[in-house]
Design a protein around this motif. Sequence first.
Motif, PDB file in Angstrom:
ATOM      1  N   ASP A   1       0.816  -1.222   0.000  1.00  0.00           N
ATOM      2  CA  ASP A   1       0.000   0.000   0.000  1.00  0.00           C
ATOM      3  C   ASP A   1       0.848   1.270   0.000  1.00  0.00           C
ATOM      4  OD1 ASP A   1      -2.163  -1.703   0.140  1.00  0.00           O
ATOM      5  OD2 ASP A   1      -2.339  -1.567   2.330  1.00  0.00           O
ATOM      6  N   GLY A   2       2.145   1.112  -0.269  1.00  0.00           N
ATOM      7  CA  GLY A   2       3.031   2.274  -0.308  1.00  0.00           C
ATOM      8  C   GLY A   2       3.516   2.729   1.041  1.00  0.00           C
ATOM      9  N   LYS A   3       3.311   1.918   2.083  1.00  0.00           N
ATOM     10  CA  LYS A   3       3.719   2.320   3.428  1.00  0.00           C
ATOM     11  C   LYS A   3       5.116   1.820   3.793  1.00  0.00           C
ATOM     12  CE  LYS A   3      -1.052   2.705   5.049  1.00  0.00           C
ATOM     13  NZ  LYS A   3      -2.082   2.218   5.984  1.00  0.00           N
TER      14      LYS A   3
ATOM     15  N   GLY B   1       9.129   1.023  -2.295  1.00  0.00           N
ATOM     16  CA  GLY B   1       9.368  -0.152  -1.478  1.00  0.00           C
ATOM     17  C   GLY B   1       9.620  -1.419  -2.267  1.00  0.00           C
ATOM     18  N   PHE B   2      10.676  -1.443  -3.085  1.00  0.00           N
ATOM     19  CA  PHE B   2      11.134  -2.662  -3.739  1.00  0.00           C
ATOM     20  C   PHE B   2      12.312  -3.216  -2.936  1.00  0.00           C
ATOM     21  CE2 PHE B   2       9.919  -0.182  -7.811  1.00  0.00           C
ATOM     22  CZ  PHE B   2       8.573  -0.435  -7.597  1.00  0.00           C
TER      23      PHE B   2
ATOM     24  N   GLN C   1       6.104  -6.212  -4.930  1.00  0.00           N
ATOM     25  CA  GLN C   1       5.947  -5.872  -3.513  1.00  0.00           C
ATOM     26  C   GLN C   1       5.262  -7.004  -2.745  1.00  0.00           C
ATOM     27  OE1 GLN C   1       4.197  -1.761  -3.832  1.00  0.00           O
ATOM     28  NE2 GLN C   1       6.173  -1.155  -2.978  1.00  0.00           N
ATOM     29  N   ALA C   2       5.728  -8.203  -3.002  1.00  0.00           N
ATOM     30  CA  ALA C   2       5.233  -9.376  -2.279  1.00  0.00           C
ATOM     31  C   ALA C   2       5.848  -9.411  -0.887  1.00  0.00           C
ATOM     32  CB  ALA C   2       5.586 -10.644  -3.045  1.00  0.00           C
TER      33      ALA C   2
ATOM     34  N   VAL D   1       7.872 -17.171  -5.117  1.00  0.00           N
ATOM     35  CA  VAL D   1       6.849 -17.312  -6.159  1.00  0.00           C
ATOM     36  C   VAL D   1       6.231 -15.949  -6.484  1.00  0.00           C
ATOM     37  CG1 VAL D   1       4.626 -18.349  -6.748  1.00  0.00           C
ATOM     38  CG2 VAL D   1       6.339 -19.687  -5.494  1.00  0.00           C
ATOM     39  N   GLU D   2       5.809 -15.247  -5.436  1.00  0.00           N
ATOM     40  CA  GLU D   2       5.044 -14.020  -5.634  1.00  0.00           C
ATOM     41  C   GLU D   2       5.888 -12.884  -6.220  1.00  0.00           C
ATOM     42  OE1 GLU D   2       1.746 -13.786  -5.165  1.00  0.00           O
ATOM     43  OE2 GLU D   2       1.751 -15.921  -4.682  1.00  0.00           O
ATOM     44  N   ALA D   3       7.207 -12.936  -6.014  1.00  0.00           N
ATOM     45  CA  ALA D   3       8.059 -11.871  -6.533  1.00  0.00           C
ATOM     46  C   ALA D   3       8.670 -12.226  -7.884  1.00  0.00           C
ATOM     47  CB  ALA D   3       9.164 -11.564  -5.533  1.00  0.00           C
TER      48      ALA D   3
END
Length: 646
Positions: free
Chosen positions: A194-196, A226-227, A252-253, A259-261
């Motif tokens: 969420d950009g936090k 946020g990478f 941003q997993a 897997v997600e990234a």
Amino acid sequence: MKTRTITGGLLALLVGLSTLVTGCGDAGSGGILASDAAEKVYVPPGEHDEIYWFMSGGFSGQMTVHGIPSGRLLKTIPVFSVFPENGYGFEEETKAMLMTSQGHLPWDDAHHPELSKTDGEDDGRWIFINGNNTPRIARIDLSTFETVEIIEIPNSAGNHASPFLTENTEYIMAATRFSVPIPQRPLPVESYGDGKFNGTLSFIKVNGDTESNKKMSLDFQILVPGFDYDLSHCGKGPSHDWCFFTSYNTEQAYKMIEVEASKNDKDYILAVNWVKAKKCVAEGKAKPFTGEYRHNYHEENMPAVSVRENGVRLLHPKDCPDTLFYLPTPKSPHGVDISPDGKYIVAGGKLATVIPVHSFEKFLKATSDKSAVETTIFDIPVLKYEATIAGEVEVVKSKHCMGPLHTEFDGKGFAYTSCFLNNQILKWELGTWEPVQDIPAYYNIGHLSIVGGDSANPYGKYMVSLNKITKDRYLPVGMEMAHSAQLYDISGDKVEMLLDFPTMGEPHYAQAIPADRIKDKSARFFRLEENNHPRVTKSENKARVERNGKELHVYMTAIRSHFKPDIVEARVGDKVYFHVTNIEQDFDIPHGFAVYGANLPNILVMPGQTKTVIFEANRPGVYPFYCTDFCSALHQEMQQYIRVSP
């Protein structure tokens, strides 16, 4: 230009292939071994190696120095971890070097040695290395091969993308591997996307004044999306003003990241104009921001000092336009490397089927071409892949290189890329992007290193692969084997293997420099007349014991083959400080010191140096102290006593 990436079933196939090759049990060298390998690595007794090779110790927290071509271990340099061999991090003189905002930390994870540079060439003054776990950067003086400074980096987590240098060592670059809430606060991990969560790029200024021991300073930081930011390199020549950071997990997993990234077709190289960023900061565009950290430095023959710092200047990309740009690059990149002429930017996407080569000239044109902008993230323009790409080295299609990771250059027009998944190195030609030679490595090569291979003028000749798994390369020593380095001769048309040798810890990265740039500047001893330690004793007739209440200060000298004073008298409850000065003025004559029952069992004191050991006199009795480092034929007789009376 389109590019292919590894997805789904192909990824599973490659991982399986990696397992197969890794477990093949072939202890040979597949015809790559030079027929005269033994002759090429033989360094006769009394002669010196041609190259210093500096290797990170990984989870040991140290740095090691090997001589090449012999592969001999010459020294372990203690950096981020306590070191029983000489008392580093335990003793009073160096304990402060391991202070952090989290307290005294006796361990860290050291990854990337980086030699200081002048005009893009390795100059042999210093070598820097990062602490990955608690973000820090250390500077090692190559006249003494000792750690003289460590600076902590605030607003960071996982200091993996460091310490990479600008062309004249003006700045050290560092970036966050793990994005976190900045400033730190207990946000739900689920809010990551969420950009936090954010990352930072840290710009650490290097003073360069050889009379100053406080050489590094945190000049400013840039807030970035946020990478996960990974290895970086700075430009040279035409690209001098720019530094380039790889980033992954642009998805941003925050769970099942393996897997997600790996879903996006491309991740990014982040290009930063550090000269323009510096100008924006000078113009007051960076805002004061929180951030506690420690700056530790060890002046020659003085106790180390730890200074508590607070506050940084933080620059937001929107406040300094046209300074940061994202270059899409395939896929899950680990390294980014700059050719010696500064014209090409080579990424290593672990899951990519090509080695992408970006053109600095095309990139520079794209930065002022609005039609080359694909989108914007966090006020940072994302350039189109086709707008910056110079060419692609086809690797998976022709089975040349699966899992490209890290590239270095030989200065003769060729690049060498480590290929993690199929256990080899690919030699390829700059400009044509054509593969030239597949070079076996055993097994699971991570990084590679060429002498001067990331500099403006590579020395070439030798290349070392840093391999993760040893298996059948050495005699078995239980379940954990040493990691393996393999030495190659790259001076001819065909690369040949010369040597396997084990390494300490887990080398993630290495740097090499011709020995003649360092060896004649190497310190032989500390000049006793220049020893300004507050507890120094410069001659035996000044050796003494002084009492201050319950504190007993023993001003002691060590010389072949005795200590003065001979006998120390103490009382139960005393805290005894042995301030030992080695008054030798001869090369390679250190003295050790150990006293029975002390919490610090051993220190080594170099010629002309002063160090301190504390002995708690808790029980009555007579306790020996002695020299622990062989110094003469009467070394065994270098022993005396402390008597503790009730």
